[in-house]
Design a protein around this motif. Structure first.
Motif, PDB file in Angstrom:
ATOM      1  N   THR A 192      -1.505  12.949 -32.873  1.00 34.45           N
ATOM      2  CA  THR A 192      -0.458  12.531 -32.068  1.00 34.45           C
ATOM      3  C   THR A 192      -0.618  12.007 -30.406  1.00 34.45           C
ATOM      4  O   THR A 192       0.187  11.733 -30.149  1.00 34.45           O
ATOM      5  CB  THR A 192       0.557  13.621 -32.312  1.00 34.45           C
ATOM      6  OG1 THR A 192       0.155  14.625 -31.438  1.00 34.45           O
ATOM      7  CG2 THR A 192       1.011  13.799 -33.638  1.00 34.45           C
ATOM      8  N   ALA A 193      -1.743  12.395 -30.247  1.00 32.17           N
ATOM      9  CA  ALA A 193      -2.131  11.764 -28.816  1.00 32.17           C
ATOM     10  C   ALA A 193      -1.795  10.375 -28.507  1.00 32.17           C
ATOM     11  O   ALA A 193      -2.207   9.703 -29.247  1.00 32.17           O
ATOM     12  CB  ALA A 193      -3.558  12.272 -28.333  1.00 32.17           C
ATOM     13  N   LEU A 194      -1.106  10.179 -27.498  1.00 29.96           N
ATOM     14  CA  LEU A 194      -0.726   8.691 -27.122  1.00 29.96           C
ATOM     15  C   LEU A 194      -1.315   8.635 -25.632  1.00 29.96           C
ATOM     16  O   LEU A 194      -0.950   9.353 -24.715  1.00 29.96           O
ATOM     17  CB  LEU A 194       0.573   8.467 -26.978  1.00 29.96           C
ATOM     18  CG  LEU A 194       1.297   8.631 -28.405  1.00 29.96           C
ATOM     19  CD1 LEU A 194       2.827   8.496 -28.175  1.00 29.96           C
ATOM     20  CD2 LEU A 194       0.859   7.446 -29.218  1.00 29.96           C
ATOM     21  N   ALA A 195      -2.199   7.758 -25.304  1.00 28.47           N
ATOM     22  CA  ALA A 195      -2.970   7.533 -23.970  1.00 28.47           C
ATOM     23  C   ALA A 195      -3.601   5.999 -24.016  1.00 28.47           C
ATOM     24  O   ALA A 195      -3.785   5.405 -25.080  1.00 28.47           O
ATOM     25  CB  ALA A 195      -4.105   8.328 -24.007  1.00 28.47           C
ATOM     26  N   ASP A 196      -3.668   5.547 -22.756  1.00 27.45           N
ATOM     27  CA  ASP A 196      -4.241   4.258 -22.615  1.00 27.45           C
ATOM     28  C   ASP A 196      -5.708   4.334 -22.779  1.00 27.45           C
ATOM     29  O   ASP A 196      -6.101   3.169 -23.087  1.00 27.45           O
ATOM     30  CB  ASP A 196      -3.871   3.420 -21.330  1.00 27.45           C
ATOM     31  CG  ASP A 196      -2.339   3.246 -21.182  1.00 27.45           C
ATOM     32  OD1 ASP A 196      -1.694   3.057 -22.359  1.00 27.45           O
ATOM     33  OD2 ASP A 196      -1.827   3.093 -20.155  1.00 27.45           O
ATOM     34  N   ASP A 197      -6.265   5.429 -22.193  1.00 28.34           N
ATOM     35  CA  ASP A 197      -7.761   5.531 -22.254  1.00 28.34           C
ATOM     36  C   ASP A 197      -8.061   6.869 -22.925  1.00 28.34           C
ATOM     37  O   ASP A 197      -7.436   7.963 -22.841  1.00 28.34           O
ATOM     38  CB  ASP A 197      -8.239   5.609 -20.684  1.00 28.34           C
ATOM     39  CG  ASP A 197      -7.997   4.226 -20.146  1.00 28.34           C
ATOM     40  OD1 ASP A 197      -8.070   3.097 -20.615  1.00 28.34           O
ATOM     41  OD2 ASP A 197      -7.648   4.431 -18.942  1.00 28.34           O
ATOM     42  N   TYR A 198      -9.290   6.803 -23.568  1.00 28.86           N
ATOM     43  CA  TYR A 198      -9.767   7.948 -24.117  1.00 28.86           C
ATOM     44  C   TYR A 198     -11.504   7.881 -23.771  1.00 28.86           C
ATOM     45  O   TYR A 198     -12.007   6.937 -23.923  1.00 28.86           O
ATOM     46  CB  TYR A 198      -9.573   7.983 -25.591  1.00 28.86           C
ATOM     47  CG  TYR A 198     -10.441   8.975 -26.308  1.00 28.86           C
ATOM     48  CD1 TYR A 198      -9.808  10.268 -26.392  1.00 28.86           C
ATOM     49  CD2 TYR A 198     -11.557   8.825 -27.070  1.00 28.86           C
ATOM     50  CE1 TYR A 198     -10.511  11.315 -27.191  1.00 28.86           C
ATOM     51  CE2 TYR A 198     -12.531   9.961 -27.522  1.00 28.86           C
ATOM     52  CZ  TYR A 198     -11.638  11.186 -27.631  1.00 28.86           C
ATOM     53  OH  TYR A 198     -12.374  11.972 -28.300  1.00 28.86           O
TER      54      TYR A 198
END
Length: 127
Positions: free
Chosen positions: A24-30
């Protein structure tokens, strides 16, 4: 029909909850990196993904160019390992920009007691 939809929603929620919310992680970068060394050899793995190519900056990936101002997505994965029997290095790169241009690159180099090999695969569309 309503019970089928409820079952689908419950299943979609249950999986990330069972995995501790990892899905469920929401991020622009990983970014992730793992390196291991021991008596039988060493390896390193790196993964990076971005939904705005700002993270990757101004790059050329095997002939494909994407700029800082492109609002697209990119994925880069690399893995290298070496040990007494030989070495391997591989990468996967996938990019898409706001204009609909896409590119995919995959490569692998292997060397060992029995010889060596190299593989390159690429596909681009729209650029």
């Amino acid at each position: 029909m309503l019970s089928l939809r409820r079952m689908f929603v419950a299943g979609a929620i249950a999986v990330p909850l069972a995995l501790g919310g990892a899905g469920t992680a929401l991020a622009d970068d990983y970014q992730a990196q793992e390196s291991v060394a021991g008596p039988w050899g060493a390896s390193t793995t790196q993964v990076a993904a971005s939904t705005d190519n700002d993270h990757f900056g101004h790059h050329h990936h095997h002939g494909y160019r994407h700029d800082d101002d492109d609002n697209g997505s990119a994925f880069v994965g690399t893995h290298s390992a070496a040990g007494p029997e030989g070495a391997v290095s591989e990468y996967v790169i996938a990019v898409a920009d706001e204009d609909g241009d896409v590119a995919y690159f995959r490569g692998e180099d292997v060397a060992g007691n029995g010889g060596a090999s190299s593989t390159r695969i690429s596909a681009t569309a729209g650029n």
